[in-house]
Structures are given as C-alpha cells and as structure tokens.
Scaffold this active site. Structure first.
Site, mmCIF file in Angstrom:
data_model
loop_
_atom_site.group_PDB
_atom_site.id
_atom_site.type_symbol
_atom_site.label_atom_id
_atom_site.label_comp_id
_atom_site.label_asym_id
_atom_site.label_seq_id
_atom_site.Cartn_x
_atom_site.Cartn_y
_atom_site.Cartn_z
ATOM 1 N N CYS A 125 0.856 -1.174 0.000
ATOM 2 C CA CYS A 125 0.000 0.000 0.000
ATOM 3 C C CYS A 125 0.892 1.224 0.000
ATOM 4 C CB CYS A 125 -0.875 -0.005 1.242
ATOM 5 S SG CYS A 125 -1.707 -1.585 1.461
ATOM 6 N N ASN A 164 1.639 -0.475 5.696
ATOM 7 C CA ASN A 164 1.963 -1.179 4.449
ATOM 8 C C ASN A 164 2.806 -2.388 4.842
ATOM 9 O OD1 ASN A 164 2.824 -1.960 1.842
ATOM 10 N ND2 ASN A 164 4.635 -0.667 2.044
ATOM 11 N N GLY A 165 2.383 -3.572 4.418
ATOM 12 C CA GLY A 165 3.130 -4.789 4.739
ATOM 13 C C GLY A 165 2.182 -5.894 5.160
ATOM 14 N N LYS A 192 0.790 -1.597 -9.429
ATOM 15 C CA LYS A 192 1.964 -1.470 -10.294
ATOM 16 C C LYS A 192 3.173 -2.150 -9.677
ATOM 17 C CE LYS A 192 4.307 -0.081 -13.808
ATOM 18 N NZ LYS A 192 4.151 -0.971 -14.980
ATOM 19 N N HIS A 202 0.115 -32.504 -26.026
ATOM 20 C CA HIS A 202 0.318 -33.172 -24.736
ATOM 21 C C HIS A 202 -0.753 -32.788 -23.723
ATOM 22 C CE1 HIS A 202 4.093 -34.901 -26.030
ATOM 23 N NE2 HIS A 202 4.463 -33.711 -26.489
ATOM 24 N N ARG A 204 1.001 1.668 -5.927
ATOM 25 C CA ARG A 204 1.183 0.636 -4.910
ATOM 26 C C ARG A 204 -0.130 -0.044 -4.516
ATOM 27 N NH1 ARG A 204 6.233 1.545 -2.522
ATOM 28 N NH2 ARG A 204 5.651 0.189 -0.820
ATOM 29 N N GLU A 247 4.259 -13.515 -22.718
ATOM 30 C CA GLU A 247 4.073 -12.108 -22.378
ATOM 31 C C GLU A 247 2.746 -11.583 -22.941
ATOM 32 O OE1 GLU A 247 5.118 -10.223 -20.310
ATOM 33 O OE2 GLU A 247 4.666 -8.212 -21.018
ATOM 34 N N TRP A 306 -3.931 -1.800 -1.331
ATOM 35 C CA TRP A 306 -4.099 -3.012 -2.143
ATOM 36 C C TRP A 306 -4.360 -4.121 -1.137
ATOM 37 C CZ3 TRP A 306 -1.721 -7.841 -2.634
ATOM 38 C CH2 TRP A 306 -2.073 -8.566 -3.780
ATOM 39 N N LYS A 321 -0.373 -10.098 -20.694
ATOM 40 C CA LYS A 321 -0.885 -8.737 -20.912
ATOM 41 C C LYS A 321 -2.391 -8.762 -21.142
ATOM 42 C CE LYS A 321 1.743 -7.008 -20.131
ATOM 43 N NZ LYS A 321 3.047 -6.677 -19.628
ATOM 44 N N GLU A 365 -4.388 -9.676 -17.856
ATOM 45 C CA GLU A 365 -4.384 -8.729 -16.736
ATOM 46 C C GLU A 365 -5.248 -7.496 -16.983
ATOM 47 O OE1 GLU A 365 0.085 -6.834 -17.274
ATOM 48 O OE2 GLU A 365 -0.784 -6.743 -15.296
#
Ligand code: M6R
Length: 593
Positions: free
Chosen positions: A2, A99-100, A588, A493, A27, A470, A73, A474, A477
């Site tokens: 956060c 934050n944590g 981010k 397979h 964050r 990648e 977050w 993208k 998300e």
C-alpha cells in the site's frame, strides 16, 4: 503493498496528502483514507474506491496539523470501507496506516481478544494499532509501547501512527519502505520520495526495526533496543516523478508508443563511438561466470527468458531463469561460478527482495536491471543497469519489457564485443513505427472479434513462445479474459483438449527454424474448430495471415512483435470498457510476498 503519506506542521496538509496518495496509487488503488488529528478526536474518512472518491467525502473545511493517509491493495480482508486504512484503536486514542503483512496477526489478535479488546476489520493492520494502544495503557509512553510492540510483531510493516493529544507523527518500519522528508517548519513521511520531492530533497531512510517520531521541527529515531540514533539525511533528485499522458487517453497506449524512443535512448546510453559503454568490471564478472541465474516476476520473468536465450545462443553461457517467488523457497545455484541477474521494473518487488537477501548470504555477484534508480534492489545489488524507460504508470508493463529485453541484448552483445547487434536493433526500430502507423486497424478488428470470448490461446515456439507468454499475461491482466500461452510442441500433450469451435488461437511465426512446425500446429487447432489469427514475418508468411511484419533478425521478435501483442491487449480492454491503466485486483509494484 500500500502507499503511505503523512505530514505534520504543513500548510494545507490535506492537499499534500491527497496529491501524495494519488502519486502512490501505483502501490494499490482499491481503497483509500485519511486521518486528521483534531484536539478532541481523530477524524477518519475512508472508503473503497479512488483517492478522489475519498476526498469527495471530506468536508471542504476539514484540515489539520497532523495527518496520515493511505492507499490500499487488499491483502487481508476485502476492499471495503471497514478494511480501509487508517484504523482506529479500540479506545479511539490511536490511528494507524500500514503497508506490509503481519505474519502472526491471528495469534496477536486472539491474545488481544482474550483481554476484551474488540475488532472491526478483517485486517492484520488493526491488530497493530490495538496492540500498541493496549500496551500504552500500561506504559503511558507511546515510544515504549511501540518498542514493545516491535518485539511482538512478526512480518513486514511501514507504519505511520498518530496519538490523540500529541502533536507527533510516530513511525516504525521493518522490511517495507518508509522515508521521512525534512521540510522547513514541517516534516513528512511516505512510502517513497515521490509525494515529497517537490517539498524537499532531504530524506531520512528508516532502517528495519527502527522507530521514532517526527514533529514539525525534528525527527527522532531509535533502534529496536531503544538506542537513540543520529541519521544523516540523504538527497534524492526529482527525476522520474512526472506522470503525464501527453494527450493520450491512457498511459498504456502512450507507453507502447514510446518503445522506439526508449530503445534508442538505451542505445545512446550504453554505446559510445561504436563501442559498448558498460562498467568493465561487470562485463569481466559476466565473462568469468559459468552460469547466469535470472530472477524475476511476471513480465520481468518473461524478459529473463529472452535474455537467457541470448546468453546461451550468443555467448554459450548456460542460464537458468527462475520465478522469484518459487526460487525463494527452493534456492538453486547451478554452476560453480554463477552470476545473478535480477530484473525488476520497479526495483521494489518483495519476492525479489527476498531472493536478494538469500543471494547476499552466499556473497555472489549480483546485477539488477531496473527502471528505478534508488530503489531497494538498485541499492542492494553489486551492479545496477538502469532501463531509462521513463516512468511506467500503466500497471501493464510494456515499454519496460521492451527495454529489459533490449538491455539484455546489449549486455550480451557487449560481452561478445559485437557492435553490429546493437546497430541491427536500432535499424529495426522503424518496423515498430510501421506497426503503429499501419496495423492498428487490423489489430482493432481482431480485438473486436475476440473481446467477448471466454478463453484465448497464444501459440509459439522459441522466441515466439516467450512472446506468447508475455502476450497472454498482458491480455489477461487488463481484459480479464482467461488466456494461456502454449509452446507449439506441447499442444498435443494436453492443451489441445481445450480447443473447440470458435476458440481464438493467436499464433506467432517469426522464426524460420520453427515456422514449419507452427504451420502444422495451426492445422491441428483449425481441425478442432479454432479461429486462428497468425502474426508472422514477411518471409515466413502466408496470404491468410492476419498481420505480416517486415523482416528483421529473429532475436528481435520480443522487442518488435510484442508491440502487436500490447496493442491487442490494449484494444480488447478498451472495447470492453475497462480501466486499462488500473486493472482490478492489481498494483503497479508488488511490495508484499
Ligand atoms: O516491478 P517488477 O518488474 O519487479 O514487477 C514484476 C511484475 O509484478 C510485473 O511485471 C507484472 O507482471 C506486470 N503488471 C505485467 O504487466
């Protein structure tokens, strides 16, 4: 993971906190809140939603001398009003932003509940404010209460705390960043320098398990054992702070279109007069190593796969690329003289910081490739190479990915001593501009056709497989469509069982070594009903391919063709009406493990 901002003695502190939280919302941005320390009470305004939304809940006249703010977050508890920070202690005497992650919060919570203390939220953070408030009842001394609390709390925390009746802003920190900014007649705290950089260039960095307080005139810091310490301030420059869309609707689009400039900038930075311009000792350390270990997460991990291929193909140095959060629990050190390369756009990714601690215990040489000068990883590694991509605001990483791959290529080319590789890279940049100028309409068409599908597959082999990984990340998300990348040879397979009528399969064919096998894969999925969209290079193309790109050396695929994948993800998200730059559930910078 956060964002925290606080101030004391600052004129119009409220505006400072609001703007600071907006700066820090990379964050986390699922909820926000501010606490104002008033004479007789601590007033808190908080809610799920954006910082602007919370600001709209605060009466115009509301302000104060001591304030703490938070952008969240969610880790523990849903993003709702109750779980938003600041949290008020059970007796309404303290408020805290955190934050944590408090690892032993269940144990601590049960202990406090057994003493009759009640909780409102599902968060681990509320436990800390109640713990400090309950210890304070015995000590009548906030610093002593914090000191004792630190000995009980396990986990990571950067905390700003206020106490009714005291013009002070208390701080404590472990394994999460917290900076004190020193102003003239006022002081500030924040998770990083960005909210404070216009106010000061002088900062105090809190160390792990340190605590203390700021007033408008001073900053007092103690070690875990209560020893008062003097800290010299460090200076930070106001670079990489500006967030400007430059006329674009979204940062993501702007950032995709900056890719050629970013790569040219890297070239200019790391070459000079037809020679590579890297730290000589770094190049010599790489030459002497017998194994390269890459550590990264998400997009940065995908870049490391491409980098690994460069080292193996161009230098014949074996490599291993690991997902940091996996490696941290099962560290492997292949080779006798491994050299470790961390890759992280932000330089603050908690999983990687954990890995860095493990590597340091082994005293191995480390390089960080990052976009963020001064970040925790940049400060902690032996060598650092900066991506010079400029701030990447959109949660979906685009220009930083291209820069990571380009820089890895330049490093390998420098070790090899082949300036032509760098020149080929620069010579290929017009193809990216060509994609931008000529293919957007086709990409939009594809986006329209796939936007309502439930599941989408990307196929490729070799460089095209790394690209598929990648591209798939993208898309998922920012469009919330389930998507998977499959190596062409793996289809039969198992994954081919998922192909049914109308399943979109996006295929990259840019490598002549694997092109024929990929055409075979296309037939396999088509005969099961897939709608196939091929993105190929000219010499390997067929008329039915959707997008045909000019020729370039195939090792540049991840830089050039990734732009097609980025545009596709962008337009799918846009057409679905989502918040492209701030997708749900993400942030981010992932600063919790
Ligand atoms: O800052 P980092 O490069 O260490 O971040 C790693 C990942 O969190 C990041 O690449 C993430 O996967 C991106 N949002 C993908 O677009």
């Amino acid at each position: 993971m956060c964002g925290i901002v606080g101030s004391i003695g600052k004129n119009n502190g409220r505006d400072f906190i609001i703007e600071g939280l907006k700066t820090l919302d990379y964050r986390g941005y699922d909820s926000a809140g501010i606490a104002f320390l008033k004479e007789k009470e601590i007033k808190i305004y908080k809610d799920a939603g954006s910082v602007s939304h919370v600001n709209s809940l605060i009466p115009n006249k509301e302000n104060g001398n001591v304030l703490i703010g938070h952008t969240r977050w969610a880790t523990h508890g849903k993003p709702n009003m109750i779980n938003s920070h600041p949290h008020l202690s059970f007796n309404k005497q303290f408020a805290l932003v955190h934050n944590g992650v408090i690892e032993n919060f269940v144990e601590l919570k049960n202990k406090l509940i057994s003493k009759g203390i009640t909780f409102n939220s599902d968060t681990d953070s509320e436990v800390v404010v109640n713990l400090i408030a309950s210890i304070y009842i015995d000590t009548n001394d906030v610093l002593e209460a914090i000191k004792r609390a630190i000995k009980e709390i396990k986990g990571s925390y950067a905390i700003g705390l206020i106490h009714l009746g005291e013009d002070k802003l208390y701080v404590l920190k472990n394994a999460s960043p917290l900076l004190i900014g020193l102003g003239e007649g006022y002081n500030m705290i924040a998770s990083d320098a960005s909210p404070m950089i216009e106010e000061t260039s002088k900062f105090l960095e809190l160390g792990d398990e340190e605590y203390g307080y700021i007033t408008s005139k001073e900053a007092i810091i103690y070690t875990r054992d209560g020893k008062h310490i003097h800290k010299d301030y460090v200076t930070k420059e106001a670079e990489m702070i500006r967030h400007d869309k430059n006329g674009y609707d979204h940062f993501m689009l702007k950032e995709i279109e900056e890719i050629p400039t970013v790569i040219k900038r890297l070239f200019d930075f790391y070459t000079k007069d037809n020679e590579y311009h890297f730290n000589k000792s770094l190049i010599s350390k790489i030459k002497k190593s017998d194994h390269i270990i890459f550590l990264g997460c998400g997009t940065s991990y995908h870049a490391s796969l491409v980098g690994g291929r460069y080292f193996e193909e161009m230098l014949e140095i074996p490599t291993a690329s690991y997902i940091a959060s996996e490696w941290a629990f099962h560290p492997m050190f292949p080779g006798k003289k491994p050299f470790i390369i961390f890759i992280s756009q932000s330089g603050e990714t908690a999983d990687l910081i954990h890995c860095m601690k493990i590597v340091k215990e082994r005293h191995l040489d480390t390089l960080i490739i990052t976009n963020t000068k001064g970040s925790t990883l940049e400060r902690g590694c032996d060598y650092s190479l900066i991506l010079h991509a400029g701030v990447e605001v959109s949660v979906a990483s685009t220009k930083a990915y291209a820069a990571q791959v380009a820089l890895l290529l330049l490093i390998v080319a420098a070790v090899k001593g082949d300036i032509n590789i760098a020149k080929e890279m620069i010579a290929s940049l017009p193809i990216i501009s060509h994609i931008k100028d000529n293919y957007k309409d086709k990409i939009k068409e594809i986006a329209n056709e796939i936007k309502d599908k439930k599941s989408i597959f990307y196929l490729g082999r070799g460089y095209d497989y790394y690209l598929s990984l990648e591209a798939s990340l993208k898309l998922k998300e920012i469009s919330y469509i389930h998507s998977e990348a499959i190596a062409g040879g793996e289809l039969k397979h198992g994954p081919i069982a998922l192909i049914e009528d109308g399943t979109p399969v996006i295929v990259f064919i840019t490598d002549k070594v694997t092109a024929a096998s990929m055409r075979g894969n296309i037939e396999e999925v088509k005969s099961r009903g897939a709608s196939v969209y091929v993105i190929s290079t000219k010499n390997l193309s067929r008329d039915s391919d959707k997008i045909i790109i000019e020729e370039y050396p195939s090792y540049l695929s991840s830089i050039i063709v990734s732009t097609v994948a980025f545009y596709l993800a962008y337009y799918v998200s846009l057409f679905k009406g989502y918040d492209v730059d701030k997708p749900r559930n993400l942030a981010k910078s992932v600063t919790v493990e």
